[in-house]
Design a protein around this motif. Sequence first.
Motif, PDB file in Angstrom:
ATOM      1  N   PRO A  48       0.837  -1.206   0.000  1.00  0.00           N
ATOM      2  CA  PRO A  48       0.000   0.000   0.000  1.00  0.00           C
ATOM      3  C   PRO A  48       0.874   1.258   0.000  1.00  0.00           C
ATOM      4  CG  PRO A  48      -0.747  -1.553   1.675  1.00  0.00           C
ATOM      5  CD  PRO A  48       0.574  -2.055   1.179  1.00  0.00           C
ATOM      6  N   PHE A  49       0.312   2.356  -0.504  1.00  0.00           N
ATOM      7  CA  PHE A  49       1.069   3.596  -0.693  1.00  0.00           C
ATOM      8  C   PHE A  49       1.761   4.066   0.580  1.00  0.00           C
ATOM      9  CE2 PHE A  49       0.664   8.409  -0.730  1.00  0.00           C
ATOM     10  CZ  PHE A  49       1.861   8.608  -1.412  1.00  0.00           C
ATOM     11  N   VAL A  50       1.048   4.167   1.680  1.00  0.00           N
ATOM     12  CA  VAL A  50       1.633   4.721   2.901  1.00  0.00           C
ATOM     13  C   VAL A  50       2.714   3.795   3.453  1.00  0.00           C
ATOM     14  CG1 VAL A  50       1.185   5.414   5.284  1.00  0.00           C
ATOM     15  CG2 VAL A  50      -0.395   6.105   3.473  1.00  0.00           C
ATOM     16  N   ASP A  51       2.461   2.490   3.491  1.00  0.00           N
ATOM     17  CA  ASP A  51       3.463   1.552   3.993  1.00  0.00           C
ATOM     18  C   ASP A  51       4.727   1.606   3.137  1.00  0.00           C
ATOM     19  OD1 ASP A  51       1.663   0.789   5.916  1.00  0.00           O
ATOM     20  OD2 ASP A  51       1.062  -1.068   4.915  1.00  0.00           O
ATOM     21  N   ARG A  52       4.535   1.672   1.814  1.00  0.00           N
ATOM     22  CA  ARG A  52       5.682   1.773   0.914  1.00  0.00           C
ATOM     23  C   ARG A  52       6.446   3.074   1.148  1.00  0.00           C
ATOM     24  NH1 ARG A  52       3.427   3.059  -3.586  1.00  0.00           N
ATOM     25  NH2 ARG A  52       2.546   0.986  -3.934  1.00  0.00           N
ATOM     26  N   SER A  53       5.724   4.160   1.357  1.00  0.00           N
ATOM     27  CA  SER A  53       6.357   5.466   1.579  1.00  0.00           C
ATOM     28  C   SER A  53       7.182   5.470   2.858  1.00  0.00           C
ATOM     29  CB  SER A  53       5.295   6.561   1.618  1.00  0.00           C
ATOM     30  OG  SER A  53       4.601   6.635   0.393  1.00  0.00           O
ATOM     31  N   VAL A  54       6.681   4.796   3.880  1.00  0.00           N
ATOM     32  CA  VAL A  54       7.445   4.667   5.121  1.00  0.00           C
ATOM     33  C   VAL A  54       8.771   3.970   4.844  1.00  0.00           C
ATOM     34  CG1 VAL A  54       7.529   3.520   7.368  1.00  0.00           C
ATOM     35  CG2 VAL A  54       5.444   4.717   6.656  1.00  0.00           C
ATOM     36  N   ALA A  55       8.731   2.886   4.074  1.00  0.00           N
ATOM     37  CA  ALA A  55       9.957   2.147   3.757  1.00  0.00           C
ATOM     38  C   ALA A  55      10.919   2.997   2.930  1.00  0.00           C
ATOM     39  CB  ALA A  55       9.605   0.863   3.005  1.00  0.00           C
ATOM     40  N   LEU A  61      16.098   8.382   5.999  1.00  0.00           N
ATOM     41  CA  LEU A  61      16.036   9.101   7.272  1.00  0.00           C
ATOM     42  C   LEU A  61      15.991   8.223   8.517  1.00  0.00           C
ATOM     43  CD1 LEU A  61      13.320  11.705   6.187  1.00  0.00           C
ATOM     44  CD2 LEU A  61      15.812  11.955   6.080  1.00  0.00           C
ATOM     45  N   GLY A  62      15.806   6.922   8.349  1.00  0.00           N
ATOM     46  CA  GLY A  62      15.636   6.056   9.505  1.00  0.00           C
ATOM     47  C   GLY A  62      16.792   6.099  10.480  1.00  0.00           C
ATOM     48  N   VAL A  70       9.919   8.331  11.690  1.00  0.00           N
ATOM     49  CA  VAL A  70       9.648   8.499  10.261  1.00  0.00           C
ATOM     50  C   VAL A  70       8.271   7.942   9.919  1.00  0.00           C
ATOM     51  CG1 VAL A  70      10.346   7.822   7.926  1.00  0.00           C
ATOM     52  CG2 VAL A  70      12.078   8.513   9.600  1.00  0.00           C
ATOM     53  N   ALA A  71       7.953   6.773  10.433  1.00  0.00           N
ATOM     54  CA  ALA A  71       6.650   6.165  10.157  1.00  0.00           C
ATOM     55  C   ALA A  71       5.511   7.057  10.640  1.00  0.00           C
ATOM     56  CB  ALA A  71       6.565   4.792  10.823  1.00  0.00           C
ATOM     57  N   SER A  72       5.670   7.636  11.821  1.00  0.00           N
ATOM     58  CA  SER A  72       4.638   8.517  12.368  1.00  0.00           C
ATOM     59  C   SER A  72       4.466   9.773  11.513  1.00  0.00           C
ATOM     60  CB  SER A  72       5.000   8.904  13.803  1.00  0.00           C
ATOM     61  OG  SER A  72       4.077   9.838  14.330  1.00  0.00           O
ATOM     62  N   LEU A  73       5.578  10.372  11.071  1.00  0.00           N
ATOM     63  CA  LEU A  73       5.526  11.580  10.243  1.00  0.00           C
ATOM     64  C   LEU A  73       4.834  11.298   8.916  1.00  0.00           C
ATOM     65  CD1 LEU A  73       9.163  12.918  10.859  1.00  0.00           C
ATOM     66  CD2 LEU A  73       7.049  13.839  11.831  1.00  0.00           C
ATOM     67  N   ALA A 219       9.917  13.679   0.194  1.00  0.00           N
ATOM     68  CA  ALA A 219       8.515  13.263   0.261  1.00  0.00           C
ATOM     69  C   ALA A 219       7.951  13.008  -1.136  1.00  0.00           C
ATOM     70  CB  ALA A 219       7.685  14.324   0.979  1.00  0.00           C
ATOM     71  N   GLN A 220       8.367  13.814  -2.107  1.00  0.00           N
ATOM     72  CA  GLN A 220       7.828  13.700  -3.459  1.00  0.00           C
ATOM     73  C   GLN A 220       8.301  12.432  -4.173  1.00  0.00           C
ATOM     74  OE1 GLN A 220       8.663  18.246  -3.962  1.00  0.00           O
ATOM     75  NE2 GLN A 220       7.546  17.601  -5.767  1.00  0.00           N
ATOM     76  N   ILE A 221       9.395  11.837  -3.726  1.00  0.00           N
ATOM     77  CA  ILE A 221       9.856  10.578  -4.317  1.00  0.00           C
ATOM     78  C   ILE A 221       8.749   9.524  -4.248  1.00  0.00           C
ATOM     79  CG2 ILE A 221      11.462   8.649  -3.992  1.00  0.00           C
ATOM     80  CD1 ILE A 221      13.507  10.682  -2.931  1.00  0.00           C
ATOM     81  N   CYS A 222       7.985   9.572  -3.176  1.00  0.00           N
ATOM     82  CA  CYS A 222       7.049   8.480  -2.872  1.00  0.00           C
ATOM     83  C   CYS A 222       5.973   8.320  -3.930  1.00  0.00           C
ATOM     84  CB  CYS A 222       6.415   8.710  -1.504  1.00  0.00           C
ATOM     85  SG  CYS A 222       7.628   8.745  -0.155  1.00  0.00           S
ATOM     86  N   TYR A 223       5.483   9.419  -4.508  1.00  0.00           N
ATOM     87  CA  TYR A 223       4.378   9.240  -5.450  1.00  0.00           C
ATOM     88  C   TYR A 223       4.845   8.766  -6.822  1.00  0.00           C
ATOM     89  CZ  TYR A 223       5.034  14.376  -6.348  1.00  0.00           C
ATOM     90  OH  TYR A 223       5.518  15.631  -6.608  1.00  0.00           O
TER      91      TYR A 223
END
Length: 423
Positions: A48-55, A61-62, A70-73, A219-223
Amino acid sequence: MELYNLKHPDQTVSFSQAVRQGLGRDRGLFFPSSLPKLDNVDELLAMPFVDRSVAILNAWLGDELGEETVASLVRDAFTFDAPLAQVCDRQYCLELFHGPTLAFKDFGARFLARVLSHLAGEESLTILTATSGDTGAAVADAFYGLDNIKVVILYPEGRISSLQEKMFCTLGGNIQTLSVAGSFDDCQSLVKLAFEDEPLKQAIGLNSANSINIARLLAQICYYFEAVAQLPEERRHQAVISVPSGNFGNLTAGLLAKAMGLPVKRFIAATNSNDTVPRYLSNGQWEVRPTVATRSNAMDVSAPNNWPRVEALCQAKGWSLAQLEGVAVSEAECETQLTALHKGGYLSEPHAAVASRALSLSLNPEECGIFLGTAHPAKFKESVDELLGLDLPLPEALAQAAVKPLLSEFLANSFEELRAKLL
Protein backbone atom coordinates in the motif's frame (compact mmCIF):
# COMPACT_ATOMS: atom_id res chain seq x y z
CA MET A 1 21.90 11.16 6.37
CA GLU A 2 24.70 13.47 5.23
CA LEU A 3 24.26 16.22 2.66
CA TYR A 4 26.75 18.64 1.15
CA ASN A 5 26.53 22.13 -0.33
CA LEU A 6 26.72 21.95 -4.12
CA LYS A 7 28.60 25.27 -4.21
CA HIS A 8 30.90 24.46 -1.29
CA PRO A 9 31.28 20.67 -1.02
CA ASP A 10 33.33 21.08 2.15
CA GLN A 11 30.14 22.20 3.95
CA THR A 12 28.36 19.04 5.09
CA VAL A 13 25.26 18.83 7.25
CA SER A 14 22.82 16.27 8.63
CA PHE A 15 19.26 16.04 7.34
CA SER A 16 18.02 17.90 10.41
CA GLN A 17 20.50 20.71 9.80
CA ALA A 18 19.64 20.89 6.09
CA VAL A 19 15.92 21.11 6.85
CA ARG A 20 16.52 23.88 9.40
CA GLN A 21 18.96 25.87 7.24
CA GLY A 22 17.24 25.47 3.88
CA LEU A 23 20.28 26.74 1.94
CA GLY A 24 24.03 26.48 2.42
CA ARG A 25 26.73 29.13 1.98
CA ASP A 26 26.35 31.38 -1.09
CA ARG A 27 22.80 30.09 -1.68
CA GLY A 28 24.14 26.60 -2.27
CA LEU A 29 21.65 23.75 -2.44
CA PHE A 30 22.10 20.75 -0.18
CA PHE A 31 22.48 17.39 -1.94
CA PRO A 32 22.81 13.86 -0.51
CA SER A 33 26.37 12.59 -0.15
CA SER A 34 25.14 9.09 -0.99
CA LEU A 35 22.00 7.72 -2.63
CA PRO A 36 20.28 4.70 -1.06
CA LYS A 37 19.55 1.82 -3.43
CA LEU A 38 16.53 -0.39 -2.80
CA ASP A 39 16.99 -4.09 -3.56
CA ASN A 40 13.35 -5.07 -3.01
CA VAL A 41 11.56 -2.77 -5.45
CA ASP A 42 9.12 -5.41 -6.70
CA GLU A 43 8.07 -6.14 -3.11
CA LEU A 44 7.67 -2.44 -2.41
CA LEU A 45 5.51 -1.93 -5.49
CA ALA A 46 3.10 -4.55 -4.13
CA MET A 47 2.66 -2.64 -0.85
CA PRO A 48 0.00 0.00 0.00
CA PHE A 49 1.07 3.60 -0.69
CA VAL A 50 1.63 4.72 2.90
CA ASP A 51 3.46 1.55 3.99
CA ARG A 52 5.68 1.77 0.91
CA SER A 53 6.36 5.47 1.58
CA VAL A 54 7.44 4.67 5.12
CA ALA A 55 9.96 2.15 3.76
CA ILE A 56 11.24 4.58 1.11
CA LEU A 57 11.75 7.47 3.52
CA ASN A 58 13.29 5.23 6.16
CA ALA A 59 15.97 4.35 3.61
CA TRP A 60 16.95 8.03 3.76
CA LEU A 61 16.04 9.10 7.27
CA GLY A 62 15.64 6.06 9.50
CA ASP A 63 19.19 6.14 10.84
CA GLU A 64 18.94 9.81 11.85
CA LEU A 65 15.33 10.29 12.96
CA GLY A 66 14.48 6.73 13.95
CA GLU A 67 12.22 4.40 12.00
CA GLU A 68 9.24 4.84 14.31
CA THR A 69 9.46 8.63 14.06
CA VAL A 70 9.65 8.50 10.26
CA ALA A 71 6.65 6.17 10.16
CA SER A 72 4.64 8.52 12.37
CA LEU A 73 5.53 11.58 10.24
CA VAL A 74 4.60 9.83 7.00
CA ARG A 75 1.31 8.42 8.27
CA ASP A 76 0.29 11.83 9.59
CA ALA A 77 1.21 13.61 6.35
CA PHE A 78 -0.01 11.22 3.64
CA THR A 79 -3.72 10.95 4.37
CA PHE A 80 -4.97 11.06 0.75
CA ASP A 81 -4.51 9.04 -2.43
CA ALA A 82 -2.64 9.55 -5.71
CA PRO A 83 -4.68 7.55 -8.25
CA LEU A 84 -3.42 6.75 -11.75
CA ALA A 85 -6.12 7.47 -14.33
CA GLN A 86 -5.93 5.98 -17.80
CA VAL A 87 -6.49 8.78 -20.30
CA CYS A 88 -6.02 6.82 -23.53
CA ASP A 89 -4.33 3.61 -24.62
CA ARG A 90 -0.77 4.74 -23.92
CA GLN A 91 -1.17 7.72 -21.58
CA TYR A 92 -2.01 7.78 -17.89
CA CYS A 93 -2.34 10.74 -15.54
CA LEU A 94 -1.01 10.49 -11.99
CA GLU A 95 -3.56 12.60 -10.14
CA LEU A 96 -1.74 14.44 -7.36
CA PHE A 97 -4.58 16.81 -6.50
CA HIS A 98 -6.60 14.84 -3.97
CA GLY A 99 -5.04 16.50 -0.91
CA PRO A 100 -6.47 19.38 1.14
CA THR A 101 -5.34 22.16 -1.24
CA LEU A 102 -5.94 20.17 -4.43
CA ALA A 103 -2.32 20.23 -5.66
CA PHE A 104 0.76 17.99 -5.65
CA LYS A 105 2.49 20.35 -3.24
CA ASP A 106 0.38 18.88 -0.43
CA PHE A 107 2.64 15.82 -0.26
CA GLY A 108 5.88 17.71 0.29
CA ALA A 109 4.47 20.58 2.33
CA ARG A 110 2.63 18.37 4.84
CA PHE A 111 5.67 16.15 5.37
CA LEU A 112 7.96 19.17 5.76
CA ALA A 113 5.61 20.82 8.26
CA ARG A 114 5.60 17.73 10.43
CA VAL A 115 9.38 17.32 10.20
CA LEU A 116 9.98 20.94 11.16
CA SER A 117 7.50 20.84 14.01
CA HIS A 118 9.21 17.69 15.30
CA LEU A 119 12.67 19.26 15.08
CA ALA A 120 11.74 22.70 16.43
CA GLY A 121 10.07 21.61 19.64
CA GLU A 122 9.29 24.79 21.57
CA GLU A 123 11.56 27.03 19.46
CA SER A 124 9.94 29.77 17.36
CA LEU A 125 10.45 29.64 13.59
CA THR A 126 9.58 31.82 10.61
CA ILE A 127 8.92 30.01 7.34
CA LEU A 128 9.62 32.23 4.32
CA THR A 129 8.69 30.89 0.90
CA ALA A 130 7.92 32.06 -2.62
CA THR A 131 5.15 30.58 -4.74
CA SER A 132 4.22 30.63 -8.41
CA GLY A 133 0.80 29.26 -7.50
CA ASP A 134 0.24 26.02 -5.63
CA THR A 135 3.11 26.01 -3.12
CA GLY A 136 1.51 28.87 -1.23
CA ALA A 137 -1.74 27.05 -0.54
CA ALA A 138 -0.04 23.78 0.35
CA VAL A 139 2.43 25.42 2.73
CA ALA A 140 -0.23 27.63 4.33
CA ASP A 141 -2.54 24.68 4.93
CA ALA A 142 0.26 22.45 6.22
CA PHE A 143 1.52 24.99 8.79
CA TYR A 144 -1.73 26.81 9.63
CA GLY A 145 -2.33 26.89 13.36
CA LEU A 146 0.98 25.26 14.33
CA ASP A 147 2.35 26.69 17.56
CA ASN A 148 5.55 28.76 17.39
CA ILE A 149 5.70 28.74 13.57
CA LYS A 150 4.95 31.86 11.52
CA VAL A 151 4.65 31.57 7.73
CA VAL A 152 5.36 34.39 5.25
CA ILE A 153 4.51 33.71 1.61
CA LEU A 154 5.59 35.86 -1.35
CA TYR A 155 3.79 35.61 -4.67
CA PRO A 156 3.86 37.64 -7.93
CA GLU A 157 1.01 40.13 -8.01
CA GLY A 158 -1.48 39.43 -10.79
CA ARG A 159 0.35 36.31 -12.00
CA ILE A 160 -1.50 33.53 -10.21
CA SER A 161 -5.13 32.55 -10.66
CA SER A 162 -7.70 34.22 -8.41
CA LEU A 163 -8.68 30.88 -6.88
CA GLN A 164 -5.04 29.97 -6.20
CA GLU A 165 -4.71 33.31 -4.41
CA LYS A 166 -7.86 32.74 -2.36
CA MET A 167 -6.62 29.35 -1.17
CA PHE A 168 -3.76 30.79 0.89
CA CYS A 169 -4.39 34.54 1.22
CA THR A 170 -7.58 34.27 3.27
CA LEU A 171 -6.35 32.37 6.34
CA GLY A 172 -4.75 34.99 8.57
CA GLY A 173 -3.50 33.79 11.95
CA ASN A 174 0.09 32.62 11.65
CA ILE A 175 -0.03 32.93 7.82
CA GLN A 176 1.11 36.26 6.30
CA THR A 177 0.90 36.73 2.52
CA LEU A 178 2.72 39.39 0.49
CA SER A 179 1.81 40.29 -3.09
CA VAL A 180 5.06 41.30 -4.80
CA ALA A 181 5.43 43.70 -7.72
CA GLY A 182 7.32 41.37 -10.07
CA SER A 183 7.66 37.80 -11.29
CA PHE A 184 8.10 34.55 -9.38
CA ASP A 185 11.82 34.80 -10.08
CA ASP A 186 11.80 38.18 -8.29
CA CYS A 187 10.01 36.61 -5.31
CA GLN A 188 12.54 33.80 -5.23
CA SER A 189 15.42 36.29 -5.32
CA LEU A 190 13.99 38.09 -2.29
CA VAL A 191 13.79 34.79 -0.41
CA LYS A 192 17.41 34.01 -1.26
CA LEU A 193 18.54 37.45 -0.07
CA ALA A 194 16.77 36.87 3.23
CA PHE A 195 18.63 33.60 3.71
CA GLU A 196 21.95 35.35 3.10
CA ASP A 197 21.21 37.86 5.89
CA GLU A 198 22.64 36.09 8.94
CA PRO A 199 21.41 38.63 11.54
CA LEU A 200 17.89 38.36 10.10
CA LYS A 201 18.02 34.55 10.08
CA GLN A 202 19.06 34.45 13.69
CA ALA A 203 16.55 37.08 14.81
CA ILE A 204 13.47 35.33 13.46
CA GLY A 205 14.56 31.67 13.15
CA LEU A 206 14.27 31.79 9.37
CA ASN A 207 13.48 28.65 7.39
CA SER A 208 12.13 27.80 3.94
CA ALA A 209 9.36 25.57 2.60
CA ASN A 210 10.24 25.87 -1.10
CA SER A 211 11.42 22.86 -3.06
CA ILE A 212 14.93 24.00 -2.13
CA ASN A 213 14.17 22.28 1.20
CA ILE A 214 15.34 18.68 1.03
CA ALA A 215 12.44 17.36 3.15
CA ARG A 216 9.95 18.31 0.45
CA LEU A 217 11.96 16.63 -2.27
CA LEU A 218 12.27 13.37 -0.36
CA ALA A 219 8.51 13.26 0.26
CA GLN A 220 7.83 13.70 -3.46
CA ILE A 221 9.86 10.58 -4.32
CA CYS A 222 7.05 8.48 -2.87
CA TYR A 223 4.38 9.24 -5.45
CA TYR A 224 6.62 8.23 -8.35
CA PHE A 225 6.72 4.74 -6.86
CA GLU A 226 2.93 4.93 -6.51
CA ALA A 227 2.57 5.80 -10.22
CA VAL A 228 4.58 2.80 -11.37
CA ALA A 229 2.90 0.51 -8.82
CA GLN A 230 -0.46 1.20 -10.46
CA LEU A 231 0.72 0.39 -13.99
CA PRO A 232 0.12 -3.08 -15.40
CA GLU A 233 3.30 -5.07 -14.65
CA GLU A 234 4.08 -5.65 -18.31
CA ARG A 235 4.24 -1.87 -18.91
CA ARG A 236 6.43 -0.83 -15.98
CA HIS A 237 9.82 -1.12 -17.68
CA GLN A 238 8.59 0.92 -20.65
CA ALA A 239 7.31 3.78 -18.49
CA VAL A 240 8.11 7.32 -19.61
CA ILE A 241 7.16 10.04 -17.14
CA SER A 242 6.48 13.57 -18.32
CA VAL A 243 6.86 16.16 -15.57
CA PRO A 244 5.37 19.66 -15.92
CA SER A 245 8.38 21.66 -14.81
CA GLY A 246 8.82 25.12 -13.31
CA ASN A 247 11.36 25.19 -10.50
CA PHE A 248 12.34 21.55 -11.24
CA GLY A 249 11.87 20.15 -7.76
CA ASN A 250 9.32 17.65 -9.04
CA LEU A 251 11.66 16.31 -11.71
CA THR A 252 14.50 16.10 -9.17
CA ALA A 253 12.31 13.89 -6.98
CA GLY A 254 11.50 11.66 -9.93
CA LEU A 255 15.16 11.21 -10.76
CA LEU A 256 15.89 10.40 -7.11
CA ALA A 257 13.22 7.69 -7.33
CA LYS A 258 14.95 6.26 -10.40
CA ALA A 259 18.29 6.41 -8.59
CA MET A 260 16.76 4.32 -5.79
CA GLY A 261 15.81 1.65 -8.29
CA LEU A 262 12.35 2.60 -9.58
CA PRO A 263 11.92 1.09 -13.07
CA VAL A 264 11.40 4.19 -15.23
CA LYS A 265 12.73 4.13 -18.78
CA ARG A 266 13.16 7.89 -19.06
CA PHE A 267 11.86 11.29 -17.99
CA ILE A 268 10.64 14.26 -20.00
CA ALA A 269 11.12 17.77 -18.64
CA ALA A 270 8.03 19.49 -20.02
CA THR A 271 7.97 23.30 -19.87
CA ASN A 272 5.75 26.02 -21.24
CA SER A 273 7.17 29.01 -23.12
CA ASN A 274 9.66 29.54 -20.27
CA ASP A 275 11.99 27.04 -21.90
CA THR A 276 15.43 27.61 -20.36
CA VAL A 277 16.02 23.90 -19.74
CA PRO A 278 14.81 22.48 -23.08
CA ARG A 279 17.04 24.99 -24.88
CA TYR A 280 19.96 24.09 -22.62
CA LEU A 281 19.50 20.37 -23.24
CA SER A 282 19.37 21.07 -26.96
CA ASN A 283 22.30 23.46 -27.43
CA GLY A 284 24.30 23.36 -24.18
CA GLN A 285 23.82 27.10 -23.58
CA TRP A 286 22.26 28.22 -20.29
CA GLU A 287 20.41 31.37 -21.34
CA VAL A 288 17.81 32.83 -18.97
CA ARG A 289 15.28 34.99 -20.76
CA PRO A 290 12.60 37.24 -19.22
CA THR A 291 9.75 35.22 -17.72
CA VAL A 292 6.63 34.97 -19.88
CA ALA A 293 3.17 34.79 -18.33
CA THR A 294 1.18 31.74 -19.47
CA ARG A 295 -1.97 29.80 -18.57
CA SER A 296 0.25 27.26 -16.79
CA ASN A 297 1.41 29.97 -14.40
CA ALA A 298 2.96 27.71 -11.76
CA MET A 299 5.57 26.85 -14.41
CA ASP A 300 6.36 30.46 -15.28
CA VAL A 301 9.95 30.17 -14.07
CA SER A 302 12.96 31.15 -16.17
CA ALA A 303 15.73 30.44 -13.66
CA PRO A 304 14.79 27.07 -12.09
CA ASN A 305 16.44 26.85 -8.72
CA ASN A 306 16.61 23.05 -8.51
CA TRP A 307 18.46 22.50 -11.78
CA PRO A 308 21.90 22.15 -10.11
CA ARG A 309 20.51 19.15 -8.21
CA VAL A 310 19.46 17.51 -11.49
CA GLU A 311 22.98 17.87 -12.86
CA ALA A 312 24.56 16.69 -9.60
CA LEU A 313 22.34 13.61 -9.57
CA CYS A 314 23.11 12.72 -13.17
CA GLN A 315 26.81 13.11 -12.45
CA ALA A 316 26.59 10.95 -9.32
CA LYS A 317 24.80 8.17 -11.23
CA GLY A 318 26.90 8.46 -14.38
CA TRP A 319 23.82 9.40 -16.41
CA SER A 320 24.19 11.58 -19.48
CA LEU A 321 21.98 14.65 -19.60
CA ALA A 322 21.19 13.52 -23.13
CA GLN A 323 19.00 10.82 -21.54
CA LEU A 324 16.74 13.58 -20.22
CA GLU A 325 14.48 15.06 -22.86
CA GLY A 326 13.35 18.66 -22.64
CA VAL A 327 10.16 19.60 -24.47
CA ALA A 328 8.81 23.16 -24.62
CA VAL A 329 5.08 23.46 -25.28
CA SER A 330 3.60 26.65 -26.70
CA GLU A 331 0.39 28.24 -25.43
CA ALA A 332 -1.43 27.16 -28.59
CA GLU A 333 -0.25 23.56 -28.14
CA CYS A 334 -1.30 23.61 -24.49
CA GLU A 335 -4.78 24.82 -25.37
CA THR A 336 -5.14 22.27 -28.18
CA GLN A 337 -4.06 19.42 -25.90
CA LEU A 338 -6.41 20.47 -23.12
CA THR A 339 -9.27 20.41 -25.62
CA ALA A 340 -8.18 17.04 -27.02
CA LEU A 341 -8.01 15.50 -23.56
CA HIS A 342 -11.55 16.72 -22.82
CA LYS A 343 -12.89 15.40 -26.11
CA GLY A 344 -11.33 12.06 -25.20
CA GLY A 345 -13.24 12.06 -21.92
CA TYR A 346 -10.61 13.40 -19.50
CA LEU A 347 -10.93 16.80 -17.82
CA SER A 348 -7.56 18.37 -17.07
CA GLU A 349 -5.91 21.78 -16.65
CA PRO A 350 -3.05 23.70 -18.36
CA HIS A 351 -0.04 22.31 -16.44
CA ALA A 352 -1.00 18.69 -17.00
CA ALA A 353 -1.91 19.53 -20.60
CA VAL A 354 1.67 20.75 -21.15
CA ALA A 355 3.04 17.45 -19.83
CA SER A 356 0.54 15.40 -21.86
CA ARG A 357 1.43 17.29 -25.04
CA ALA A 358 5.13 16.63 -24.41
CA LEU A 359 4.33 12.90 -24.14
CA SER A 360 2.39 13.02 -27.42
CA LEU A 361 5.42 14.56 -29.13
CA SER A 362 7.94 12.14 -27.63
CA LEU A 363 6.39 8.74 -26.92
CA ASN A 364 7.66 5.80 -28.98
CA PRO A 365 5.24 3.02 -30.04
CA GLU A 366 6.45 0.50 -27.45
CA GLU A 367 6.44 2.98 -24.56
CA CYS A 368 3.81 3.78 -21.94
CA GLY A 369 3.45 7.38 -20.83
CA ILE A 370 2.56 8.91 -17.47
CA PHE A 371 2.05 12.64 -17.05
CA LEU A 372 1.62 14.33 -13.70
CA GLY A 373 -1.69 15.99 -12.89
CA THR A 374 -0.38 18.59 -10.49
CA ALA A 375 -3.58 20.51 -9.69
CA HIS A 376 -7.34 20.10 -9.73
CA PRO A 377 -8.87 21.60 -12.92
CA ALA A 378 -11.10 23.86 -10.83
CA LYS A 379 -8.02 25.70 -9.50
CA PHE A 380 -7.76 27.06 -13.06
CA LYS A 381 -11.47 27.45 -13.56
CA GLU A 382 -11.20 30.64 -15.64
CA SER A 383 -8.89 29.10 -18.23
CA VAL A 384 -10.61 25.71 -18.29
CA ASP A 385 -14.10 27.21 -18.56
CA GLU A 386 -13.00 29.56 -21.33
CA LEU A 387 -11.22 26.93 -23.41
CA LEU A 388 -13.72 24.11 -22.95
CA GLY A 389 -16.97 26.07 -22.75
CA LEU A 390 -17.73 24.78 -19.25
CA ASP A 391 -18.86 26.11 -15.91
CA LEU A 392 -16.87 23.92 -13.55
CA PRO A 393 -18.36 23.44 -10.11
CA LEU A 394 -15.93 24.28 -7.32
CA PRO A 395 -14.82 21.58 -4.88
CA GLU A 396 -15.80 22.41 -1.31
CA ALA A 397 -12.30 23.64 -0.33
CA LEU A 398 -12.26 26.13 -3.21
CA ALA A 399 -15.87 27.19 -2.76
CA GLN A 400 -15.26 28.05 0.88
CA ALA A 401 -12.10 30.03 0.09
CA ALA A 402 -13.63 31.87 -2.88
CA VAL A 403 -16.01 33.91 -0.72
CA LYS A 404 -13.43 34.97 1.87
CA PRO A 405 -11.74 38.40 1.72
CA LEU A 406 -8.09 38.60 0.69
CA LEU A 407 -5.74 39.42 3.55
CA SER A 408 -2.58 40.04 1.49
CA GLU A 409 -0.35 43.08 1.78
CA PHE A 410 1.44 44.66 -1.18
CA LEU A 411 5.24 44.51 -1.25
CA ALA A 412 7.50 46.41 -3.63
CA ASN A 413 10.29 44.36 -5.17
CA SER A 414 12.56 45.54 -2.36
CA PHE A 415 14.53 43.46 0.10
CA GLU A 416 14.65 46.37 2.56
CA GLU A 417 10.86 46.45 2.71
CA LEU A 418 10.67 42.67 3.08
CA ARG A 419 13.26 42.72 5.86
CA ALA A 420 11.30 45.37 7.74
CA LYS A 421 8.10 43.33 7.52
CA LEU A 422 9.84 40.16 8.68
CA LEU A 423 11.24 41.95 11.72
